[in-house]
Scaffold this motif. Sequence first.
Motif, PDB file in Angstrom:
ATOM      1  N   UNK A   1       0.705  -1.310   0.048  1.00  0.00           N
ATOM      2  CA  UNK A   1      -0.053   0.044  -0.028  1.00  0.00           C
ATOM      3  C   UNK A   1       0.791   1.318  -0.006  1.00  0.00           C
ATOM      4  N   UNK A   2       0.323   2.333  -0.595  1.00  0.00           N
ATOM      5  CA  UNK A   2       1.066   3.600  -0.633  1.00  0.00           C
ATOM      6  C   UNK A   2       1.029   4.179   0.830  1.00  0.00           C
ATOM      7  N   UNK A   3       2.183   4.689   1.456  1.00  0.00           N
ATOM      8  CA  UNK A   3       2.382   5.219   2.521  1.00  0.00           C
ATOM      9  C   UNK A   3       1.841   6.970   2.658  1.00  0.00           C
ATOM     10  N   UNK A   4       0.684   6.979   3.040  1.00  0.00           N
ATOM     11  CA  UNK A   4       0.060   8.537   3.017  1.00  0.00           C
ATOM     12  C   UNK A   4       0.397   9.121   4.009  1.00  0.00           C
ATOM     13  N   UNK A   5       1.762  10.026   4.000  1.00  0.00           N
ATOM     14  CA  UNK A   5       2.301  10.747   5.013  1.00  0.00           C
ATOM     15  C   UNK A   5       1.629  12.259   4.712  1.00  0.00           C
ATOM     16  N   UNK A   6       1.279  13.064   5.648  1.00  0.00           N
ATOM     17  CA  UNK A   6       0.574  14.247   5.275  1.00  0.00           C
ATOM     18  C   UNK A   6       2.057  15.256   5.510  1.00  0.00           C
ATOM     19  N   UNK A   7       2.419  15.685   4.311  1.00  0.00           N
ATOM     20  CA  UNK A   7       3.506  16.516   4.446  1.00  0.00           C
ATOM     21  C   UNK A   7       3.176  18.005   4.793  1.00  0.00           C
TER      22      UNK A   7
ATOM     23  N   UNK B   1       4.040   8.357  -0.961  1.00  0.00           N
ATOM     24  CA  UNK B   1       3.248   9.367  -1.942  1.00  0.00           C
ATOM     25  C   UNK B   1       4.111  10.514  -1.733  1.00  0.00           C
ATOM     26  N   UNK B   2       4.732  11.008  -2.756  1.00  0.00           N
ATOM     27  CA  UNK B   2       5.489  12.155  -2.872  1.00  0.00           C
ATOM     28  C   UNK B   2       5.005  13.085  -3.833  1.00  0.00           C
ATOM     29  N   UNK B   3       3.719  13.358  -4.338  1.00  0.00           N
ATOM     30  CA  UNK B   3       3.031  13.977  -5.014  1.00  0.00           C
ATOM     31  C   UNK B   3       3.255  15.496  -4.967  1.00  0.00           C
ATOM     32  N   UNK B   4       3.901  15.999  -5.876  1.00  0.00           N
ATOM     33  CA  UNK B   4       3.795  17.612  -5.854  1.00  0.00           C
ATOM     34  C   UNK B   4       5.128  17.941  -4.894  1.00  0.00           C
ATOM     35  N   UNK B   5       6.007  17.289  -4.451  1.00  0.00           N
ATOM     36  CA  UNK B   5       6.914  17.452  -3.786  1.00  0.00           C
ATOM     37  C   UNK B   5       8.077  18.104  -4.557  1.00  0.00           C
ATOM     38  N   UNK B   6       8.754  19.318  -3.768  1.00  0.00           N
ATOM     39  CA  UNK B   6       9.735  19.975  -4.313  1.00  0.00           C
ATOM     40  C   UNK B   6      11.080  19.139  -4.000  1.00  0.00           C
ATOM     41  N   UNK B   7      11.725  18.448  -5.032  1.00  0.00           N
ATOM     42  CA  UNK B   7      13.014  17.906  -4.778  1.00  0.00           C
ATOM     43  C   UNK B   7      14.264  18.270  -5.846  1.00  0.00           C
TER      44      UNK B   7
ATOM     45  N   UNK C   1      10.811   2.432  -5.845  1.00  0.00           N
ATOM     46  CA  UNK C   1       9.601   1.340  -6.438  1.00  0.00           C
ATOM     47  C   UNK C   1       8.207   1.714  -5.885  1.00  0.00           C
ATOM     48  N   UNK C   2       7.425   1.992  -6.836  1.00  0.00           N
ATOM     49  CA  UNK C   2       5.906   2.225  -6.591  1.00  0.00           C
ATOM     50  C   UNK C   2       5.639   3.655  -5.949  1.00  0.00           C
ATOM     51  N   UNK C   3       6.626   4.422  -5.906  1.00  0.00           N
ATOM     52  CA  UNK C   3       6.495   6.020  -5.524  1.00  0.00           C
ATOM     53  C   UNK C   3       5.684   6.903  -6.406  1.00  0.00           C
ATOM     54  N   UNK C   4       4.724   7.440  -5.641  1.00  0.00           N
ATOM     55  CA  UNK C   4       4.020   8.569  -6.332  1.00  0.00           C
ATOM     56  C   UNK C   4       4.819   9.689  -6.631  1.00  0.00           C
ATOM     57  N   UNK C   5       5.360  10.142  -7.857  1.00  0.00           N
ATOM     58  CA  UNK C   5       5.985  11.540  -7.917  1.00  0.00           C
ATOM     59  C   UNK C   5       5.081  12.328  -8.884  1.00  0.00           C
ATOM     60  N   UNK C   6       4.005  12.057  -9.055  1.00  0.00           N
ATOM     61  CA  UNK C   6       3.266  12.790  -9.889  1.00  0.00           C
ATOM     62  C   UNK C   6       3.432  14.270  -9.599  1.00  0.00           C
ATOM     63  N   UNK C   7       3.727  15.260 -10.647  1.00  0.00           N
ATOM     64  CA  UNK C   7       3.898  16.588 -10.579  1.00  0.00           C
ATOM     65  C   UNK C   7       4.870  17.125  -9.517  1.00  0.00           C
ATOM     66  N   UNK C   8       5.874  15.948  -9.211  1.00  0.00           N
ATOM     67  CA  UNK C   8       6.978  16.518  -8.425  1.00  0.00           C
ATOM     68  C   UNK C   8       7.958  17.185  -9.297  1.00  0.00           C
TER      69      UNK C   8
ATOM     70  N   UNK D   1      13.060   2.908 -10.156  1.00  0.00           N
ATOM     71  CA  UNK D   1      11.934   3.571 -10.278  1.00  0.00           C
ATOM     72  C   UNK D   1      10.741   2.586 -10.897  1.00  0.00           C
ATOM     73  N   UNK D   2      10.806   1.063 -10.586  1.00  0.00           N
ATOM     74  CA  UNK D   2       9.836   0.463 -11.254  1.00  0.00           C
ATOM     75  C   UNK D   2       8.215   0.870 -10.419  1.00  0.00           C
ATOM     76  N   UNK D   3       7.675   0.917 -11.740  1.00  0.00           N
ATOM     77  CA  UNK D   3       6.148   1.175 -11.211  1.00  0.00           C
ATOM     78  C   UNK D   3       5.823   2.494 -10.830  1.00  0.00           C
ATOM     79  N   UNK D   4       6.666   3.298 -10.801  1.00  0.00           N
ATOM     80  CA  UNK D   4       6.840   4.816 -10.240  1.00  0.00           C
ATOM     81  C   UNK D   4       5.811   5.527 -11.001  1.00  0.00           C
ATOM     82  N   UNK D   5       5.034   6.702 -10.521  1.00  0.00           N
ATOM     83  CA  UNK D   5       4.169   7.428 -11.219  1.00  0.00           C
ATOM     84  C   UNK D   5       4.912   8.819 -11.404  1.00  0.00           C
TER      85      UNK D   5
END
Length: 917
Positions: A751-757, A789-795, A806-813, A825-829
Amino acid sequence: MTHEPGISIKKPDKFWNKSLKIEDPRNLFSSVGKAALNGLLGNLDSAAENLVEASAELGIAKTPGEIAWLLIYNSLTTAMVALVKSNQDLQIKIDNNELEVNELKIICDYHLDRFLKDNELRINQNFFTNPKDLPIIEIIKVPLRQWLEEFGEDKAAAQSISDRLPTYFVYALREEWNKDSQKYACLTEQPDTPFIKASEQENAWRRYSAWLQRQVEEPMFFEAFGLKQIYVPLYAYYNCEVEENQQDDKFEDRLHENKQYQRVVVDLESQLETWLNQADPHDAIRVISGGPGSGKSSFTKIFAAKQAEKEKVRVLFIPLHQFNPTDDLVDAIGKFIQSDIDNILPSNPLSKENAEPRLLIIFDGLDELAMQGKAVQEVAQQFVREIEKKVDRFNSNKTRLQALITGRELIVQANSNEFRKPEQILHVLPYFVSKDDKGKHNYKDERKLLNEDKRQQWWKKYSLLKGQKYSSLPKELEKNNLIEITSQPLLNYLVALSFIRKKVDFSQESNLNIIYADLLKSVYERVWENKRQHPAVKGLKEQDFIRVLEEIALSSWHGDGRTTTVRDIENHCNRSGLKKWLMEFQKKAEEGVTRLLLAFYFRQSGSNNQGDKTFEFTHKSFGEYLTATRIVREIKLIHKKLKAQQNDPDEGWDEKEALTRWANLCGASPMDEYLFNFVLDEIRLQSIQNPSDIANWQQTLCELISFMLRHGMPMERLNPRPDFHQANQQARNAEEALLVVLNACARVTENISQIEWDSPEAFGNWISRLQGQRVDGIVFCLNHLSFLNLKDCILLFREFYWANLEGVILEGANLYRANLYGANLEGVILEGANLLGATLEGVILYGANLSGANLSGANLSGANLSGANLSGANLSGAILSGAIFYRATLEEVKNYESANFKGANLTETVLEGKVKT
């Protein structure tokens, strides 16, 4: 009639003279026998004193032959007592009322006396060189075996014990001579003496050599046999760079410099003997690298004993967990030798006054070096450089010093820049290399060594030593899912213990933690044949026994990873509310804990600077397993307590209390990959019982991390409160542990770990704090970022070198110029992510979603994008040479004309609506 040169052994004429102050001279032998027999019941400390007293009463010997008889008699009797003492945990089935006081008389006197009536026994020039060759030793092994069988040992165990007598005799002989050399002085003063007067230093090295021989004969765990009896020689490999025209396209065999290597397979012992004999002053350091339980320490003990016995080179064996590294290696070795409470070690062989012409020092356990306030990697690097400096200095004119270093793979890899000579790092190979592993790596095996399955050889030896029926690896264990476990020497042995107990179902998927749990259970259940429970566990429930062992392991982890003291154990148990259970082990605190430790997976290892007795795990992995179960126990408790307060504010813990507990548990020492693997396997076991628990723990850890990032770790609550530097380091360790344990849960649930950044840059700031400055190799925390879940994170510019995403959500990052070299980055978004100028060379993007990603100027040389979706991605100026796009989707990609596809594999890819083949 001519006689061989030497001294003819003769029993003292007045030995049976009744004028001696003994009512019955035969009682002298009987008392010696009783001392040894009583030793089986735990009184062996006084047995040695009884033998000394007996020797004093035998002062009637006058001639060299009579003195020689006393030397052999005392040494032989002492050896048998020590041999029996070393096996006092074997549960020999004897009660006090069954003791026959004349048994050792029969062994030590009767057989020696009978032999002398029929044969002449002479000691000559070779006696001290090869004491094992004395004929009486082999003769006495037979009645000793029969004696052991009479008192309850099975035939196999009795044979194993008696077979170890020769080595014990050699050591006892050296000790007897050293202890009372004046009494035996006449043996060196005769005009035609066969002995050469050796210097004090020479005698010290001979004693130490005998001690090394005995170390490999000491019983393993609770066995009747020693390491030497069960040991199977190991193979290894070293990396050899492949010439350019020999290279293939296997990415797995590339090192970070993009070179390709062959793994050249060698016999480990032969390889090192050749190196030792060549004695090249410019190539005087060798390194043995291997994982936990790979057999590297066992090999070095065997190798040290063999080389010391040959006496061509002096050998000094140093377990680094008992070694205090300083700026100067000569001083550090001097202090190590001074700390030898048994005075076995010779004088410092690196000092000017005791300089040896040839010396091999074996440093075992590079990963176990510890120094207050410094990380293991930093200490190890400084230590290696100091060794190199001293080796160069001592070998300036000719080869005087050679060094052999062992260490776990990760610490050797971190120091690989120091070891660049050909064949310098030897990687231990498992007992068996599967076809899959052979296919994955480029082995050069001219002698076909890998065709041998050493598991078969080991099981044949084990079966003979245990009196079992197996002539090879049991069919039940010859399964693909067990290859990884049965191929490692230590784990294979642990599997054997559980297999014989028949409590683990090896037909199912077997988790290594199941085997460790079974072994602990077997230790708890160990009872004497007459059902007397071991005093250390009497009245203690199994779960409480395990709980105390976990706290001992935690005490060790908070120290140097292997050793701990009675005081530290008591402090840990008191803080954890286990004082009541600890008291079950003892009437007097120290005696009770000592009994516990020596009875199970521990051995005493001297004292620390404060004079406290120190104990060490017989193998570091036992401590790692117990520490892992303690960590998982804490996760379960934290989840329970946080939920309790949510339901009732007067119950349970709040987040600060939970984080305080976590800081106490995981702050003192950083986690590593070996401990993580045990944590991961323990969580997998928990998921079998109740899968929903792991998902709940995962969510709880996400919430705890979110709270921690907003408020920080509550280090001010620790008692005693650490200073700023310690608090900062402990907070970092605890935070990293939160991340990697969360990752363990995520790997199980997927499961994706949903941390509130708290902000877009929160994760980037946090991961930079945890990883610090990369020196070399893979950073531990970066291998545990999957399923976030690293969606929209600034990196921007962030370092993700060889990271597991693997499996990390980097949508819009925003990954502008980020370093993702070699990352998974297997299965990464990555949909809509900004990868402008990012380094993606060698990354694994199998099945990744990069639709709409900005890859302008990105470097994806050698990347694996098989099955990836790059629809609509911007490839302007991207470097894609050598990349694999097998069945990738590249529809409507932008500016692909300016991208570099040289050498890329576009088999069955979709580009501009057409399939490329």
